[in-house]
Design a protein around this motif. Structure first.
Motif, short mmCIF file in Angstrom:
data_model
loop_
_atom_site.label_atom_id
_atom_site.label_comp_id
_atom_site.label_asym_id
_atom_site.label_seq_id
_atom_site.Cartn_x
_atom_site.Cartn_y
_atom_site.Cartn_z
N THR A 166 -27.86 144.85 38.76
CA THR A 166 -26.81 144.25 39.56
C THR A 166 -26.91 142.73 39.63
O THR A 166 -25.89 142.04 39.53
CB THR A 166 -26.85 144.82 40.99
OG1 THR A 166 -27.06 146.21 40.89
CG2 THR A 166 -25.57 144.55 41.71
N LEU A 167 -28.13 142.21 39.79
CA LEU A 167 -28.25 140.75 39.92
C LEU A 167 -27.82 140.04 38.64
O LEU A 167 -27.18 139.01 38.68
CB LEU A 167 -29.68 140.37 40.27
CG LEU A 167 -30.12 140.70 41.69
CD1 LEU A 167 -31.55 140.29 41.91
CD2 LEU A 167 -29.21 140.02 42.70
N GLU A 169 -25.68 141.19 36.55
CA GLU A 169 -24.21 141.28 36.50
C GLU A 169 -23.58 140.25 37.41
O GLU A 169 -22.58 139.61 37.07
CB GLU A 169 -23.77 142.69 36.93
CG GLU A 169 -23.95 143.71 35.83
CD GLU A 169 -23.56 145.10 36.26
OE1 GLU A 169 -23.28 145.31 37.46
OE2 GLU A 169 -23.52 145.99 35.40
N ALA A 170 -24.19 140.06 38.58
CA ALA A 170 -23.66 139.08 39.52
C ALA A 170 -23.67 137.69 38.90
O ALA A 170 -22.71 136.93 39.02
CB ALA A 170 -24.45 139.11 40.82
N ALA A 171 -24.78 137.36 38.23
CA ALA A 171 -24.88 136.03 37.62
C ALA A 171 -23.84 135.87 36.52
O ALA A 171 -23.17 134.84 36.42
CB ALA A 171 -26.28 135.84 37.05
N GLN A 172 -23.69 136.92 35.72
CA GLN A 172 -22.69 136.88 34.65
C GLN A 172 -21.30 136.72 35.22
O GLN A 172 -20.48 135.96 34.72
CB GLN A 172 -22.75 138.21 33.91
CG GLN A 172 -23.09 138.09 32.47
CD GLN A 172 -22.99 139.44 31.83
OE1 GLN A 172 -21.90 139.97 31.63
NE2 GLN A 172 -24.12 140.01 31.52
N ASP A 173 -21.07 137.45 36.30
CA ASP A 173 -19.77 137.42 36.95
C ASP A 173 -19.45 136.01 37.44
O ASP A 173 -18.31 135.58 37.47
CB ASP A 173 -19.80 138.39 38.13
CG ASP A 173 -18.46 138.50 38.82
OD1 ASP A 173 -17.51 138.91 38.14
OD2 ASP A 173 -18.37 138.15 40.00
N LEU A 174 -20.51 135.27 37.84
CA LEU A 174 -20.30 133.92 38.33
C LEU A 174 -20.24 132.91 37.19
O LEU A 174 -20.23 131.71 37.42
CB LEU A 174 -21.42 133.54 39.30
CG LEU A 174 -21.37 134.33 40.62
CD1 LEU A 174 -22.67 134.19 41.37
CD2 LEU A 174 -20.21 133.86 41.48
N GLY A 175 -20.24 133.40 35.95
CA GLY A 175 -20.00 132.52 34.82
C GLY A 175 -21.24 132.14 34.03
O GLY A 175 -21.17 131.26 33.19
N ALA A 176 -22.39 132.78 34.31
CA ALA A 176 -23.59 132.44 33.57
C ALA A 176 -23.59 133.15 32.23
O ALA A 176 -23.39 134.35 32.17
CB ALA A 176 -24.83 132.84 34.37
N TYR B 90 -18.48 136.72 31.74
CA TYR B 90 -18.73 135.38 32.27
C TYR B 90 -17.58 134.40 32.06
O TYR B 90 -17.62 133.27 32.52
CB TYR B 90 -20.06 134.81 31.74
CG TYR B 90 -20.22 134.85 30.24
CD1 TYR B 90 -20.88 135.92 29.64
CD2 TYR B 90 -19.74 133.83 29.44
CE1 TYR B 90 -21.05 135.97 28.27
CE2 TYR B 90 -19.90 133.88 28.06
CZ TYR B 90 -20.56 134.95 27.48
OH TYR B 90 -20.72 134.99 26.13
N PHE B 98 -20.40 142.40 45.38
CA PHE B 98 -21.05 143.67 45.08
C PHE B 98 -21.34 144.45 46.36
O PHE B 98 -21.56 143.87 47.41
CB PHE B 98 -22.35 143.43 44.33
CG PHE B 98 -22.14 142.93 42.93
CD1 PHE B 98 -22.18 143.79 41.86
CD2 PHE B 98 -21.86 141.59 42.69
CE1 PHE B 98 -21.98 143.34 40.58
CE2 PHE B 98 -21.65 141.12 41.41
CZ PHE B 98 -21.70 142.00 40.36
N PHE B 104 -29.12 136.50 45.01
CA PHE B 104 -30.32 136.22 44.24
C PHE B 104 -31.46 135.97 45.22
O PHE B 104 -31.43 134.99 45.96
CB PHE B 104 -30.10 135.01 43.34
CG PHE B 104 -28.89 135.14 42.46
CD1 PHE B 104 -28.66 136.33 41.75
CD2 PHE B 104 -27.96 134.13 42.35
CE1 PHE B 104 -27.54 136.47 40.94
CE2 PHE B 104 -26.84 134.26 41.55
CZ PHE B 104 -26.63 135.43 40.85
#
Lengths: 278, 379
Positions: A166-167, A169-176, B90, B98, B104
């Motif tokens: 999940t983390l 995915e979250a980072a990817q979702d934020l554009g990373a 991305y 979520f 993080f």
């Protein structure tokens, strides 16, 4: 029964612990023996420790073992982490099951066989391409990496599975982009596991006698090889001192690795409980 | 209200409106299991759209496909006219909040919220300003330096919302956003979420299994079952005019009676059911004698101790078998003379102690309802 543990259990605990630790305690005590004859107690002294540190042979063995340990641990951690990442994060690629089996094989392979097969490899390579020209530091390190990386891969895999995706995915979702996700999220979260893996590889390498004795060459004695060769000529008090030091170093390494993994577990439990109670 | 005004509030009624998000024939299979089965969906700019369904109905899979975490097996969708098939997660104009918040753990609140802006190369000073603004919006400006483990559930939830909003995405995807909060906080946060959505004007797509949450929040709801939409409509439409027994049963509670159409004319329908003849005051295109279902909401039934003045349809007699006291309302479970169970809810207008006509267990009662209340369902 509620008044406490039954005496039987207590006795079993004492006996079990004694079985494990009395030999080591004896060894530690006798390392402080003044007498030159190992079985004869001659009073307390640190002379064998002093003598040990004055022996150039011992020093070079210590340095070689440490050098191999550090290089091995570093490479094993890098390769093992990459292997763990591939196993857990790359989905169902072709040959995944095969790779999983091959990664675990060194964990169960008898050391004699690992040692022998590596020796054959090095000899063949020397014949064919002239490298490695002589056996010693390089060959032992390579041999140690082969089995250490399997341990690291296991640690990293379990950590990655525990972390979930999940983390990332979250980072990817934020554009990373994928590489940023790796450096910003995955690696920092993996760091404790990698540290534990490094320490474990280091102690494994420090302990190894069998594989090292197969792939070593003339003049390259690691500490276990040195101890073993000296013991063959009879018990010697300076070896007791050396063994005591090794026990200490290994115990500290294992303890630190254990603490890191325990903390990690606690952190994970904390995160899990936070998710469930909100 | 003029027609133009109506279209601004409800763009889905405007035949000329261009949908902001177009989902066309999306299917997602996991091995032999079909999670999402050939769905079409139009969502308009500024909507707060809910995907509602039980676990395993495919709602989260659909959301994850919009975010780019899953690739559809077939079909396509576009956001603001741009086809999304080959756009990686991305680079999509979506941000997701979520269910587990996915903060993080090794970064402070400030770093968490600023992460997305940093990835798009926004200058440092601007990141700081925007993070401050958004934290003010969710009332967490004093928590900037905290780490996620130092936050309560509600605070984590708002950090997650701030982090997803700060990039001003075209679409905000929310996966069970209030699922991890306790009931009180959830109700309060529902309204906060609506206010924030109005303030920022971003299109929200919310996945939830909580029908109350969906009813409160959304402009429109899509009820999902087994990978397909059972019905798409406003909360009122879904509740008052369900199109199937599944939807009637899933949203709120309802009594469902099986019956046959006894009489069908242009302006009314009569159905013979287990609860007696039911008269519906509008025409339906059904055949005489057809097997149909009648859905009747418990709160639309009146419960009295006095027999009705005249015999007729839309009434029944029974015995109170159980009473559930919920505080604001009570649920009466009434067994009709022919054995059918009917749930009736009645508001507790006065304290039970002071009630003169208190209805209690094993008492004979009469049920009645207006001809506009029953819903005729054919599936």
């Amino acid at each position: 029964m509620s008044k406490g543990r039954s005496p039987f259990l207590t006795w079993m605990l004492v006996l079990g612990m004694a079985f494990l630790y009395v030999p080591m305690i004896l060894l530690v005590i006798y390392s402080f023996n003044k007498s030159k004859l190992v079985p004869v107690w001659g009073g307390w002294s640190v002379r064998w420790y002093v003598e040990l540190f004055q022996s150039p042979e011992v020093w070079s063995a210590v340095m070689l073992s440490l050098k191999i340990g550090v290089v091995n641990a570093t490479f094993a951690t890098i390769l093992g982490s990459l292997a763990g990442l591939a196993m857990v994060r790359f989905g169902r690629f072709k040959g995944r099951t095969l790779m999983s089996g091959m990664l675990a094989a060194p964990l169960v392979m008898p050391e004699v066989i690992t040692g022998l097969s590596l020796l054959m490899l090095f000899i063949t390579m020397q014949d064919l391409i002239g490298w490695p020209a002589e056996r010693g530091f390089t060959t032992i390190t390579i041999a140690h990496i082969t089995f250490s990386l399997a341990y690291v891969a296991v640690i990293i895999q379990s950590r990655l599975v525990g972390m979930g995706e999940t983390l990332e995915e979250a980072a990817q979702d934020l554009g990373a982009k994928p590489f940023r996700v790796l450096t910003d999220i995955t690696l920092p979260r993996l760091a404790p596991g990698m540290m534990a893996g490094w320490l474990l590889s280091f102690t494994l390498s420090l302990d190894d006698l069998v594989i090292a004795s197969f792939v070593t060459g003339p003049g390259s004695n690691t500490l276990p090889i040195l101890i073993y060769s000296r013991i063959r000529l009879g018990l010697r008090p300076d070896i007791n001192a050396l063994a005591t030091i090794i026990i200490l170093v290994v115990a500290v390494g294992v303890a630190i690795a254990g603490i890191i993994m325990m903390r990690q577990q606690r952190q994970r439990d904390l995160e899990l409980s936070r998710v469930s109670d909100g | 209200m003029s027609e133009q005004q109506a279209y601004i509030d409800s763009p889905w009624l405007d035949p000329d409106a261009e949908p902001f998000i177009k989902v066309r024939g999306i299917t997602k299979k996991f091995g032999a299991f079909t999670a999402v089965n050939n769905v079409d969906l139009d969502i308009y700019r500024g909507e707060l759209f809910c995907l509602l369904g039980g676990s395993g109905c495919g709602k989260s899979t659909l959301l994850r496909m919009l975010a780019g975490f899953e690739q559809p097996t077939s079909g396509s969708f576009s956001i603001d006219g741009v086809e999304m098939a080959n756009v990686p997660a991305y680079e999509r104009p979506t941000n997701m909040m979520f269910q587990s918040y996915a903060l993080f753990p090794h970064m402070t609140v400030e770093k968490n919220v600023g992460y997305g802006l940093k990835q798009s190369g926004v200058p440092k000073s601007e990141i700081e300003d925007r993070v401050n603004d958004i934290l003010k919006l969710v009332e967490l400006q004093d928590f900037k330096k905290r780490k996620p483990h130092q936050l309560s559930g509600g605070q984590s939830q708002r950090v997650a919302l701030a982090r997803a909003l700060v990039k001003e995405p075209k679409v905000l995807l929310l996966d069970e956003p209030l699922g991890a909060l306790d009931k009180r906080l959830r109700e309060q946060t529902q309204f906060e979420l609506m206010n924030i959505q109005e303030k920022v004007g971003i299109t929200f797509i919310v996945v939830t299994h909580d029908q109350e949450e969906a009813m409160t929040l959304s402009t429109r709801i899509a009820v999902m079952d087994a990978g397909q939409f059972s019905q798409i409509g406003t909360p009122t439409e879904i509740y008052e005019f369900p199109e199937s027994r599944f939807v009637a049963d899933f949203i709120g509670s309802t009594n469902i009676f099986e019956g046959r159409v006894a009489e069908e004319s242009g302006d009314h329908v009569t159905v013979d059911t287990e609860a007696g003849p039911v008269l519906i005051d509008h025409g339906m295109s059904v055949q005489n004698g057809a097997r149909v279902f009648i859905a009747l909401r418990p709160e639309k039934i009146q419960l009295t101790k006095e027999p009705p003045v005249a015999a007729g349809p839309n009434q029944a007699k029974g015995v109170v078998e159980d009473i559930g006291y919920l505080g604001d309302v009570s649920i009466y479970r009434v067994r009709l003379d022919n054995g059918t169970l009917v749930d009736v809810t009645a508001p507790n207008l006065v304290r039970p102690k002071n009630r003169t006509h208190k209805i209690t267990w094993e008492e004979d009662v009469y049920l009645s309802w207006s001809a506009s209340s029953p819903i005729l369902l054919t599936k």
